[in-house]
Enzyme design. Sequence first.
Site, PDB file in Angstrom:
ATOM      1  N   ARG A 110      -6.623   7.858  -5.944  1.00  0.00           N
ATOM      2  CA  ARG A 110      -7.696   6.891  -6.106  1.00  0.00           C
ATOM      3  C   ARG A 110      -8.303   7.047  -7.505  1.00  0.00           C
ATOM      4  O   ARG A 110      -8.423   8.174  -8.018  1.00  0.00           O
ATOM      5  CB  ARG A 110      -8.758   7.186  -5.056  1.00  0.00           C
ATOM      6  CG  ARG A 110      -9.927   6.232  -5.009  1.00  0.00           C
ATOM      7  CD  ARG A 110      -9.547   4.880  -4.548  1.00  0.00           C
ATOM      8  NE  ARG A 110     -10.691   4.098  -4.098  1.00  0.00           N
ATOM      9  CZ  ARG A 110     -10.639   2.788  -3.907  1.00  0.00           C
ATOM     10  NH1 ARG A 110      -9.517   2.113  -4.124  1.00  0.00           N
ATOM     11  NH2 ARG A 110     -11.679   2.140  -3.476  1.00  0.00           N
ATOM     12  N   THR A 140      -4.579  -5.947  -3.056  1.00  0.00           N
ATOM     13  CA  THR A 140      -4.003  -4.626  -2.898  1.00  0.00           C
ATOM     14  C   THR A 140      -2.578  -4.850  -2.418  1.00  0.00           C
ATOM     15  O   THR A 140      -2.246  -5.962  -2.049  1.00  0.00           O
ATOM     16  CB  THR A 140      -4.887  -3.868  -1.874  1.00  0.00           C
ATOM     17  OG1 THR A 140      -6.196  -3.741  -2.447  1.00  0.00           O
ATOM     18  CG2 THR A 140      -4.357  -2.520  -1.471  1.00  0.00           C
ATOM     19  N   GLY A 164      -8.759  -5.590   1.430  1.00  0.00           N
ATOM     20  CA  GLY A 164     -10.139  -5.107   1.300  1.00  0.00           C
ATOM     21  C   GLY A 164     -10.614  -4.526   2.625  1.00  0.00           C
ATOM     22  O   GLY A 164      -9.892  -3.782   3.290  1.00  0.00           O
ATOM     23  N   SER A 174     -12.675   3.614  -0.232  1.00  0.00           N
ATOM     24  CA  SER A 174     -11.615   2.615  -0.044  1.00  0.00           C
ATOM     25  C   SER A 174     -11.473   2.289   1.438  1.00  0.00           C
ATOM     26  O   SER A 174     -11.945   3.031   2.303  1.00  0.00           O
ATOM     27  CB  SER A 174     -10.307   3.186  -0.578  1.00  0.00           C
ATOM     28  OG  SER A 174      -9.225   2.353  -0.243  1.00  0.00           O
TER      29      SER A 174
HETATM   30  N1  GLY Z   1     -10.051  -1.940  -3.407  1.00  0.00           N
HETATM   31  C1  GLY Z   1      -9.990  -2.099  -2.006  1.00  0.00           C
HETATM   32  C2  GLY Z   1     -10.011  -0.815  -1.267  1.00  0.00           C
HETATM   33  O1  GLY Z   1      -9.656   0.212  -1.810  1.00  0.00           O
HETATM   34  O2  GLY Z   1     -10.408  -0.789  -0.131  1.00  0.00           O
END
Ligand code: GLY
Length: 582
Positions: free
Chosen positions: A115, A392, A485, A463
């Site tokens: 991350r 994503t 998301g 996240s």
């Molecule tokens: N950027 C979306 C997540 O990591 O949940």
Amino acid sequence: MGDQSRIILVNFDLMASTRRLRLILLALVAAVAVAHPRGASGEPVRARHGMVGSADEHASRAGLRVLQRGGNAVDAAVAVGFALAVTHPAAGNLGGGGFMVIRLADGRETTIDYREAAPAGARRDMFLDSAGQPVADRSLIGPLASGVPGSVAGMALAQKRYGRLPLADVMAPAIALARDGFEVSWALADSLKSAQSLLAQSLAAARAFRRADGTMPDPGDRLVQRDLAATLTLIADQGPDAFYKGAIADLIAAEMARSGGLITKADLSAYTPRERLPIIGSYRGHRVVSMPPPSSGGIALVQLLNILERFPLAAYGHNSSRSIHLVAEAARRVYADRSEWLGDPDFFDVPVAGLLSRRYADALRSGISETRATSSRDVKPGQPRTFEHSETTHFSVVDADGSAVAATTTLNGSYGNGQMVTGAGFLLNNEMDDFSAKPGTPNMFGLIGGEANAVGPGKRMLSSMTPTILVKDGKTRLVVGSPGGGRIITTVLQVVLNVVDFKMNVQEAVDAPRFHHQWLPDVIRLERQGFPADVVAALEAMGHTTDVGADMGEVHAIMIDEATGLRLGASDPRQDGRTLGY
Ligand code: GLY
């Protein structure tokens, strides 16, 4: 169940000629109203040895080639990750981050956290104006939106510890795709055109994706990315240090200095991917292996499954109003907890054991009525400590030995913050928006966060990514994950329920219509296709607010057949991904 419910729905439509009759019938069908399956693409892809499913055919092919040349699932996953950075630039990345859940054929289970992290210069109030209010888009567009990228370090770490081949061999397909170019698909051409104005803000990005006449590419055009090929070649030759300490780090630092960003060479050199113990849960005889914080995904998924295991969902019917109601009620409570208790575990003491405790799940479940919606106003984050002891992308890989990787990676928004590192050919993320800029203020996904997820130097933003592996009787059974998301968690949940409770094959499980609840806003989001009017009406009669809208998620799932060992793969019909096997 599907056929039976369809007959009920037909009768309902024919007979509902008066309002009174309609209400009586509504009450009768409330418990059994079932959604029609989406125009199912039907059968999974089948293969005997290895399988790769990702958002892009070139990337899946890259992974498959690595498997066929003797690489294992981790080698192939890393090949896919680097290839996606070339062929799926909206989400595949070098300038973002992600998570990988690994289960090796010998039963070892681990996760790699790559991350992004806030740069050292980040401050808790950096996205607020002088009146203390969030400044629109500051965490999404422009150089302040980017966290220190983790993908290159994370993939290299996974490959070094658990792969078999040299990094350069695994990266070769991505380098070839960038250097020699590839044919632009309809999906990529559409996606690039819709991002044209965002990408136009960065000269390097505009140049990388535009044709010589300044227009965006059409389907069938060849997209060559020379700067990106050079960057990938440096990483293949010199390892991740090229990105974090060497020539690429210089380019990132120069890009930041030129545009007013915060990421420095010191931030890059300090970045470390982390190997973390997975979150482990169980659900109806399956072991659930998923991603720990700083993703909320694994904990939220296991919390949801713990609550739902006590309900006979199969008897209530797939996507019946009763099943949807129960999942929504569980999700309302779990997302409330997410807002309070989840953050980077290196900075915040996440009450993991409490959140995962079955007694805590029982306490949450006791507040759920089987027939009436709770109002989210009345649901607050619980007290797990007392129980202590748009873009994503996901890809799944299984190799011939049975090792498996579930990996989800992201720039956050589609094409991240739209800023390309000049001379390096890759886009930067806008992941800083996943922090809570101000407690109680929703982010891009409408998710609320608090102290646990406040901005802090070096901290990783929370996240929802939920790469997950399901294990039955000691053997990998399902490899799954999705973008979306905040909706990632409920998307993965529904694929798991579809396989375990509703006995669907993997393709049916991926095809099936999806819904979502995340506590706030207090609404059940339903996909436009697949939820008949009477299911929606029955939910509203229980007190839910519903909102019918766009598709959710893009799952690439692989199942291993218990009896035959066959690999059964499914890419999501909602998008253009591809599952390939051999
Ligand atoms: N950027 C979306 C997540 O990591 O949940």
